[in-house]
Design a protein around this motif. Structure first.
Motif, short mmCIF file in Angstrom:
data_model
loop_
_atom_site.label_atom_id
_atom_site.label_comp_id
_atom_site.label_asym_id
_atom_site.label_seq_id
_atom_site.Cartn_x
_atom_site.Cartn_y
_atom_site.Cartn_z
N ASP A 119 -32.12 -36.80 -2.16
CA ASP A 119 -30.68 -36.61 -1.93
C ASP A 119 -30.17 -37.49 -0.79
OD1 ASP A 119 -30.68 -34.73 -3.93
OD2 ASP A 119 -30.68 -32.99 -2.58
N ARG A 120 -31.02 -37.65 0.23
CA ARG A 120 -30.60 -38.41 1.42
C ARG A 120 -30.71 -39.93 1.24
NH1 ARG A 120 -33.37 -37.59 7.37
NH2 ARG A 120 -32.38 -39.33 8.43
N PHE A 121 -31.82 -40.36 0.60
CA PHE A 121 -32.08 -41.81 0.54
C PHE A 121 -31.92 -42.41 -0.86
CE2 PHE A 121 -34.67 -40.34 4.20
CZ PHE A 121 -34.06 -41.08 5.19
N GLY A 122 -31.71 -41.57 -1.88
CA GLY A 122 -31.53 -42.09 -3.24
C GLY A 122 -32.84 -42.16 -4.01
N GLU A 123 -32.71 -42.43 -5.31
CA GLU A 123 -33.89 -42.47 -6.20
C GLU A 123 -34.81 -43.64 -5.87
OE1 GLU A 123 -36.30 -40.85 -8.69
OE2 GLU A 123 -34.29 -39.98 -8.70
N ASN A 124 -34.20 -44.75 -5.42
CA ASN A 124 -35.00 -45.92 -5.05
C ASN A 124 -34.63 -46.33 -3.62
OD1 ASN A 124 -36.83 -47.97 -5.36
ND2 ASN A 124 -35.44 -49.33 -6.47
N PRO A 125 -35.23 -45.65 -2.61
CA PRO A 125 -34.78 -45.83 -1.21
C PRO A 125 -34.93 -47.27 -0.71
CG PRO A 125 -36.32 -43.98 -1.43
CD PRO A 125 -36.36 -44.73 -2.72
N ARG A 126 -33.93 -47.66 0.11
CA ARG A 126 -34.06 -48.93 0.84
C ARG A 126 -34.91 -48.64 2.07
NH1 ARG A 126 -30.10 -50.49 3.54
NH2 ARG A 126 -30.58 -52.69 3.73
N LYS A 127 -35.93 -49.45 2.27
CA LYS A 127 -36.85 -49.18 3.39
C LYS A 127 -36.15 -49.26 4.74
CE LYS A 127 -41.27 -50.34 1.27
NZ LYS A 127 -42.45 -51.21 1.37
N ASP A 128 -35.16 -50.12 4.86
CA ASP A 128 -34.43 -50.24 6.13
C ASP A 128 -33.77 -48.91 6.52
OD1 ASP A 128 -35.16 -52.84 6.48
OD2 ASP A 128 -33.27 -53.71 5.81
N PRO B 3 -40.37 -52.43 7.08
CA PRO B 3 -39.75 -53.68 6.61
C PRO B 3 -39.67 -53.75 5.09
CG PRO B 3 -41.43 -54.11 8.27
CD PRO B 3 -41.56 -52.67 7.88
N GLU B 4 -38.56 -54.32 4.62
CA GLU B 4 -38.29 -54.40 3.18
C GLU B 4 -39.23 -55.37 2.47
OE1 GLU B 4 -36.37 -52.27 0.71
OE2 GLU B 4 -35.14 -52.43 2.51
N GLU B 5 -39.61 -56.45 3.18
CA GLU B 5 -40.42 -57.49 2.56
C GLU B 5 -41.82 -56.99 2.20
OE1 GLU B 5 -37.74 -59.28 5.64
OE2 GLU B 5 -39.12 -57.62 5.51
N GLN B 6 -42.33 -57.49 1.09
CA GLN B 6 -43.70 -57.15 0.69
C GLN B 6 -44.69 -57.75 1.69
OE1 GLN B 6 -44.48 -55.17 -1.70
NE2 GLN B 6 -46.63 -55.49 -2.15
N LYS B 7 -44.48 -59.04 2.01
CA LYS B 7 -45.34 -59.71 2.99
C LYS B 7 -44.53 -60.00 4.24
CE LYS B 7 -49.49 -62.08 1.71
NZ LYS B 7 -50.20 -63.31 1.49
N VAL B 8 -44.88 -59.30 5.30
CA VAL B 8 -44.11 -59.45 6.55
C VAL B 8 -44.63 -60.65 7.34
CG1 VAL B 8 -43.59 -58.36 8.77
CG2 VAL B 8 -43.57 -57.00 6.67
#
Length: 202
Positions: free
Chosen positions: A39-48, A69-74
């Protein structure tokens, strides 16, 4: 495991870890259900959006960030951006949680930032479960400097004479144990009921 469940479990372990380290984390936040998380972050949350910033219980001026971090490879660029955010918020401690291991360049960028910024790194896979809740892991507690002094005085020993625990040990990492600190471990004992040991972090 679907992405929503994975991120809910990882973030919950992070909140438990911060609470165990003495940071101020709301009880409701730690016990957020998966439905509440959705409910708070949605079905597919943004990592940020999952970023955490909490103060120490005994010193509100000391805060810690947890970044996802959103990126797969930081890489170095992301680390520098997050360090910039730490600088803006006047926070010098952070935990970074990533899906895959850092590149060698990113690792050396983290080292270069010490001692100004202390950034720990965990993989999501390491935080899917809280290892301290495992039945085979006895309770660990970091001694305060005063407690450590009292212990060494009582037994008339130097800290280096204590049994050791590596800073890279899974429980040591969970607690944020640093070299030079002493941890108290209480194990069950068939004869004495419980058996207390102390370990020096190296």
């Amino acid at each position: 495991m679907d992405n929503l469940t994975r991120l809910w479990r990882v973030r919950r372990t992070c909140l438990q870890m911060l609470n165990d380290r003495g940071y101020l984390v709301a009880h409701d936040e730690i016990n957020t259900s998966k439905d509440q998380f959705r409910d708070r972050f949605g079905e597919n949350p943004r990592k940020d959006d999952l970023t955490i910033l909490v103060p120490k219980q005994d010193d509100p001026t000391e805060q810690v960030f947890v970044f996802f971090p959103e990126e797969q490879k930081v890489g170095v660029k992301t680390i520098k951006l997050l360090a910039e955010r730490m600088k803006d918020e006047k926070v010098n401690r952070a935990i970074m949680v990533t899906a895959v291991k850092f590149t060698p360049f990113a690792k050396s960028a983290l080292e270069d930032m010490r001692p100004k910024y202390h950034i720990e790194h965990f993989l999501e896979s390491e935080l899917l479960v809280n290892i301290t809740e495992h039945t085979l892991v006895p309770p660990h507690r970091i001694l305060s400097p005063e407690e450590k002094r009292t212990l060494l005085d009582r037994y008339k020993i130097r800290e280096t004479q204590l049994p050791r625990i590596q800073a890279s040990d899974a429980v040591a990492r969970y607690l944020g144990l640093q070299r030079g600190q002493v941890v108290r471990i209480v194990r069950p004992s068939e004869t004495a009921g419980r058996y207390v040991t102390y370990r020096f972090c190296v």
